[in-house]
Design a protein around this motif. Sequence first.
Motif, PDB file in Angstrom:
ATOM      1  N   THR A 120       5.958  -0.819   6.288  1.00 52.93           N
ATOM      2  CA  THR A 120       7.031  -1.001   7.265  1.00 52.93           C
ATOM      3  C   THR A 120       8.257  -1.622   6.612  1.00 52.93           C
ATOM      4  O   THR A 120       9.404  -1.220   6.879  1.00 52.93           O
ATOM      5  CB  THR A 120       6.568  -1.878   8.445  1.00 52.93           C
ATOM      6  OG1 THR A 120       5.300  -1.427   8.917  1.00 52.93           O
ATOM      7  CG2 THR A 120       7.578  -1.833   9.583  1.00 52.93           C
ATOM      8  N   GLY A 121       8.037  -2.612   5.746  1.00 51.55           N
ATOM      9  CA  GLY A 121       9.157  -3.220   5.030  1.00 51.55           C
ATOM     10  C   GLY A 121       9.859  -2.230   4.126  1.00 51.55           C
ATOM     11  O   GLY A 121      11.100  -2.185   4.057  1.00 51.55           O
ATOM     12  N   MET A 122       9.088  -1.409   3.425  1.00 45.63           N
ATOM     13  CA  MET A 122       9.676  -0.398   2.549  1.00 45.63           C
ATOM     14  C   MET A 122      10.463   0.630   3.340  1.00 45.63           C
ATOM     15  O   MET A 122      11.576   1.026   2.947  1.00 45.63           O
ATOM     16  CB  MET A 122       8.582   0.291   1.741  1.00 45.63           C
ATOM     17  CG  MET A 122       8.020  -0.546   0.608  1.00 45.63           C
ATOM     18  SD  MET A 122       6.763   0.375  -0.313  1.00 45.63           S
ATOM     19  CE  MET A 122       6.627  -0.637  -1.794  1.00 45.63           C
ATOM     20  N   LEU A 123       9.913   1.085   4.479  1.00 50.64           N
ATOM     21  CA  LEU A 123      10.613   2.067   5.295  1.00 50.64           C
ATOM     22  C   LEU A 123      11.931   1.498   5.811  1.00 50.64           C
ATOM     23  O   LEU A 123      12.959   2.193   5.819  1.00 50.64           O
ATOM     24  CB  LEU A 123       9.723   2.500   6.466  1.00 50.64           C
ATOM     25  CG  LEU A 123      10.333   3.455   7.492  1.00 50.64           C
ATOM     26  CD1 LEU A 123      10.841   4.723   6.828  1.00 50.64           C
ATOM     27  CD2 LEU A 123       9.317   3.782   8.582  1.00 50.64           C
ATOM     28  N   THR A 124      11.923   0.237   6.206  1.00 49.64           N
ATOM     29  CA  THR A 124      13.158  -0.388   6.676  1.00 49.64           C
ATOM     30  C   THR A 124      14.193  -0.452   5.560  1.00 49.64           C
ATOM     31  O   THR A 124      15.371  -0.104   5.764  1.00 49.64           O
ATOM     32  CB  THR A 124      12.874  -1.798   7.217  1.00 49.64           C
ATOM     33  OG1 THR A 124      11.853  -1.731   8.223  1.00 49.64           O
ATOM     34  CG2 THR A 124      14.124  -2.419   7.819  1.00 49.64           C
ATOM     35  N   CYS A 125      13.762  -0.884   4.376  1.00 52.21           N
ATOM     36  CA  CYS A 125      14.691  -0.942   3.239  1.00 52.21           C
ATOM     37  C   CYS A 125      15.219   0.448   2.896  1.00 52.21           C
ATOM     38  O   CYS A 125      16.399   0.609   2.551  1.00 52.21           O
ATOM     39  CB  CYS A 125      14.002  -1.559   2.026  1.00 52.21           C
ATOM     40  SG  CYS A 125      13.746  -3.342   2.132  1.00 52.21           S
ATOM     41  N   ALA A 126      14.353   1.450   2.976  1.00 48.53           N
ATOM     42  CA  ALA A 126      14.783   2.816   2.670  1.00 48.53           C
ATOM     43  C   ALA A 126      15.858   3.278   3.644  1.00 48.53           C
ATOM     44  O   ALA A 126      16.884   3.850   3.233  1.00 48.53           O
ATOM     45  CB  ALA A 126      13.579   3.756   2.722  1.00 48.53           C
ATOM     46  N   LEU A 127      15.667   3.028   4.938  1.00 49.64           N
ATOM     47  CA  LEU A 127      16.653   3.454   5.929  1.00 49.64           C
ATOM     48  C   LEU A 127      17.959   2.678   5.786  1.00 49.64           C
ATOM     49  O   LEU A 127      19.048   3.256   5.915  1.00 49.64           O
ATOM     50  CB  LEU A 127      16.094   3.292   7.345  1.00 49.64           C
ATOM     51  CG  LEU A 127      15.490   4.576   7.960  1.00 49.64           C
ATOM     52  CD1 LEU A 127      14.340   5.091   7.108  1.00 49.64           C
ATOM     53  CD2 LEU A 127      15.032   4.311   9.386  1.00 49.64           C
ATOM     54  N   VAL A 128      17.854   1.390   5.504  1.00 50.65           N
ATOM     55  CA  VAL A 128      19.070   0.607   5.266  1.00 50.65           C
ATOM     56  C   VAL A 128      19.816   1.169   4.060  1.00 50.65           C
ATOM     57  O   VAL A 128      21.048   1.287   4.058  1.00 50.65           O
ATOM     58  CB  VAL A 128      18.723  -0.877   5.075  1.00 50.65           C
ATOM     59  CG1 VAL A 128      19.938  -1.664   4.589  1.00 50.65           C
ATOM     60  CG2 VAL A 128      18.206  -1.482   6.383  1.00 50.65           C
ATOM     61  N   GLY A 129      19.069   1.547   3.021  1.00 47.30           N
ATOM     62  CA  GLY A 129      19.683   2.145   1.847  1.00 47.30           C
ATOM     63  C   GLY A 129      20.377   3.457   2.157  1.00 47.30           C
ATOM     64  O   GLY A 129      21.336   3.850   1.483  1.00 47.30           O
ATOM     65  N   ALA A 172       8.411   9.571   2.933  1.00 49.44           N
ATOM     66  CA  ALA A 172       8.118  10.730   3.771  1.00 49.44           C
ATOM     67  C   ALA A 172       8.576  10.504   5.212  1.00 49.44           C
ATOM     68  O   ALA A 172       9.123  11.412   5.849  1.00 49.44           O
ATOM     69  CB  ALA A 172       6.617  11.022   3.733  1.00 49.44           C
ATOM     70  N   ALA A 173       8.376   9.301   5.734  1.00 50.14           N
ATOM     71  CA  ALA A 173       8.803   9.013   7.105  1.00 50.14           C
ATOM     72  C   ALA A 173      10.322   9.009   7.224  1.00 50.14           C
ATOM     73  O   ALA A 173      10.881   9.509   8.209  1.00 50.14           O
ATOM     74  CB  ALA A 173       8.236   7.673   7.565  1.00 50.14           C
ATOM     75  N   GLY A 174      10.992   8.466   6.212  1.00 50.22           N
ATOM     76  CA  GLY A 174      12.449   8.465   6.235  1.00 50.22           C
ATOM     77  C   GLY A 174      13.010   9.870   6.241  1.00 50.22           C
ATOM     78  O   GLY A 174      13.961  10.181   6.972  1.00 50.22           O
ATOM     79  N   ALA A 187      17.845  10.988  -1.713  1.00 51.41           N
ATOM     80  CA  ALA A 187      18.392  10.122  -2.764  1.00 51.41           C
ATOM     81  C   ALA A 187      18.694   8.701  -2.272  1.00 51.41           C
ATOM     82  O   ALA A 187      18.281   7.718  -2.913  1.00 51.41           O
ATOM     83  CB  ALA A 187      19.626  10.759  -3.387  1.00 51.41           C
ATOM     84  N   PRO A 188      19.400   8.526  -1.151  1.00 57.69           N
ATOM     85  CA  PRO A 188      19.639   7.154  -0.694  1.00 57.69           C
ATOM     86  C   PRO A 188      18.380   6.458  -0.200  1.00 57.69           C
ATOM     87  O   PRO A 188      18.276   5.222  -0.287  1.00 57.69           O
ATOM     88  CB  PRO A 188      20.673   7.304   0.422  1.00 57.69           C
ATOM     89  CG  PRO A 188      20.601   8.722   0.844  1.00 57.69           C
ATOM     90  CD  PRO A 188      20.184   9.497  -0.365  1.00 57.69           C
ATOM     91  N   LEU A 189      17.400   7.208   0.314  1.00 56.31           N
ATOM     92  CA  LEU A 189      16.124   6.596   0.674  1.00 56.31           C
ATOM     93  C   LEU A 189      15.437   6.016  -0.554  1.00 56.31           C
ATOM     94  O   LEU A 189      14.905   4.893  -0.529  1.00 56.31           O
ATOM     95  CB  LEU A 189      15.204   7.625   1.342  1.00 56.31           C
ATOM     96  CG  LEU A 189      15.575   8.099   2.743  1.00 56.31           C
ATOM     97  CD1 LEU A 189      14.671   9.266   3.159  1.00 56.31           C
ATOM     98  CD2 LEU A 189      15.468   6.969   3.759  1.00 56.31           C
ATOM     99  N   VAL A 190      15.444   6.776  -1.648  1.00 55.67           N
ATOM    100  CA  VAL A 190      14.863   6.300  -2.907  1.00 55.67           C
ATOM    101  C   VAL A 190      15.587   5.052  -3.393  1.00 55.67           C
ATOM    102  O   VAL A 190      14.963   4.077  -3.834  1.00 55.67           O
ATOM    103  CB  VAL A 190      14.904   7.419  -3.971  1.00 55.67           C
ATOM    104  CG1 VAL A 190      14.590   6.866  -5.353  1.00 55.67           C
ATOM    105  CG2 VAL A 190      13.926   8.531  -3.594  1.00 55.67           C
ATOM    106  N   ALA A 191      16.911   5.057  -3.292  1.00 53.71           N
ATOM    107  CA  ALA A 191      17.685   3.882  -3.706  1.00 53.71           C
ATOM    108  C   ALA A 191      17.323   2.672  -2.844  1.00 53.71           C
ATOM    109  O   ALA A 191      17.185   1.550  -3.353  1.00 53.71           O
ATOM    110  CB  ALA A 191      19.177   4.180  -3.609  1.00 53.71           C
ATOM    111  N   ASP A 237       2.363   3.252  -0.860  1.00 56.50           N
ATOM    112  CA  ASP A 237       3.098   2.813   0.325  1.00 56.50           C
ATOM    113  C   ASP A 237       4.540   3.327   0.296  1.00 56.50           C
ATOM    114  O   ASP A 237       5.098   3.733   1.327  1.00 56.50           O
ATOM    115  CB  ASP A 237       3.103   1.282   0.415  1.00 56.50           C
ATOM    116  CG  ASP A 237       1.726   0.696   0.674  1.00 56.50           C
ATOM    117  OD1 ASP A 237       0.842   1.424   1.155  1.00 56.50           O
ATOM    118  OD2 ASP A 237       1.537  -0.501   0.394  1.00 56.50           O
ATOM    119  N   ALA A 238       5.141   3.306  -0.884  1.00 63.09           N
ATOM    120  CA  ALA A 238       6.523   3.782  -1.017  1.00 63.09           C
ATOM    121  C   ALA A 238       6.623   5.272  -0.716  1.00 63.09           C
ATOM    122  O   ALA A 238       7.593   5.728  -0.091  1.00 63.09           O
ATOM    123  CB  ALA A 238       7.045   3.482  -2.417  1.00 63.09           C
TER     124      ALA A 238
END
Length: 469
Positions: A131-140, A299-301, A309-313, A293-294
């Motif tokens: 969940t933390g990773m998905l949030t960071c990915a979307l913020v990115g 995948a969810a993002g 690309a920005p999700l990965v960042a 987890d990443a």
Amino acid sequence: MRIAFPDEVPPAEQLGTVHFVGVGGAGLSAIARIMAQRGVRVQGSDARESAVIEALRAEGITCFVGQDAAHLDGVDTVVASTAVREDNPEIIAARRRGLRLWPRSAGLASLMTPPITTVAVAGTHGKTTTTGMLTCALVGAGADPSFAIGAEVPALGTNARAGADPVFLVEADESDGAFLHYAPAGAIVTNVDADHLDMWGSVEAYEQAFDDFVATVGRFLVLNAEDPGAKRMAERARAAGLQVVTVGFDPGAADIAGTDLRVEGPTTQLQVVMDGETYQLDLLVPGRHYALDALLALAAGRALGYPVAPLVAGLGTYRGAARRMEYKGEAGGVRVYDSYAHHPTELAADLAAARALAGESRLVAVFQPHLVSRTRIFGSQMGRALSVADDVAVLDIYVAREDPDPQVTARLVVDAVDGPPARAIGAVAAAPAALAASVRPGDVVVTLGAGDVTDVGPALLSLLETGGE
């Protein structure tokens, strides 16, 4: 304590003044924060002062230490933690006054009303990190989602926030059946590995609960292709019309695959192969399980429509969560980490990461079993998982919501450790001094467990800094 989920859940804005019993916990503090940021009047109580209580007060939320019926004056809705007992004076008062009394899951569900698009992250292990990773990915990717995570995430500065976008990312807990009430648009299932059998009664019932959860999902489902329990859901979910995306480390078996995995000290690097393209993913956390987890978060993002690309960042900004292999410091040449791991599978994963961190140094595992019921069922497996360390210390069981059982003790774990020296060292209060007398410069110490073992690391570091004085 178990409180029935209500037949109807109005939006949080219609609940009046909401009081949280156990507001210092990760779950209730997250709900309280989001409600307060949405303009709901909230307050809470907890058994003791803590950093979370101090932070909530700094955000303008009234928090009482200790439980008292008088705290419910002017309150309309009471939301209680599952750790609260039936004889809690605030619970008794709520029932006597006929107040709306809800479990945590209902409080969270009141934040998911339309037009919110909810993505729920479920699974036995890895929910908080994913969940933390998905949030960071979307913020990115430029998004501003709401999120409720089971621990503070340093990269986000909190465990919960009400965002401006109509997307809500939630950690969906199966321990009390909470995840069956959310009906999310999208979901992730990290794995299905029997746990919480005090609640579910059998492995079969636990697995059925995940099937029931998937049946509530509306649009898409992201699954771990490496986990048999998660993988078996794929065919049924597709037949139900869900978009199903699988991830793993075999490009031939997963829609999104990780390859060329390397764990180097506190970091992890891998290549991500998807849609014929390859992306480099660099993570600031160590371990194969964190890489998986990443992939789930990525995948969810993408299923939500964000570019890769920005999700990965964004994933590259995630640097862990509180109590998830959290670095606590170094003193006397000894490095200390803290882990929430309390199930054999979690112990094995985090100790593998700790072994990579330790390198040639000695790895000392300090474990506090969590719950009598879990220790009765999994004690031997816990001991075997701890066997990869060079030295093992086991604390008394953290009984939490259960009562002690003289037939179920730390010896069940200690006696199952195979190889390294292992000992029972009693209560948390005695652990720092016992460890300070036995650790050596160069050691890596990992404290593990879901209870107050988290207090041991800082106390040990303090003793090592002062030479035991």
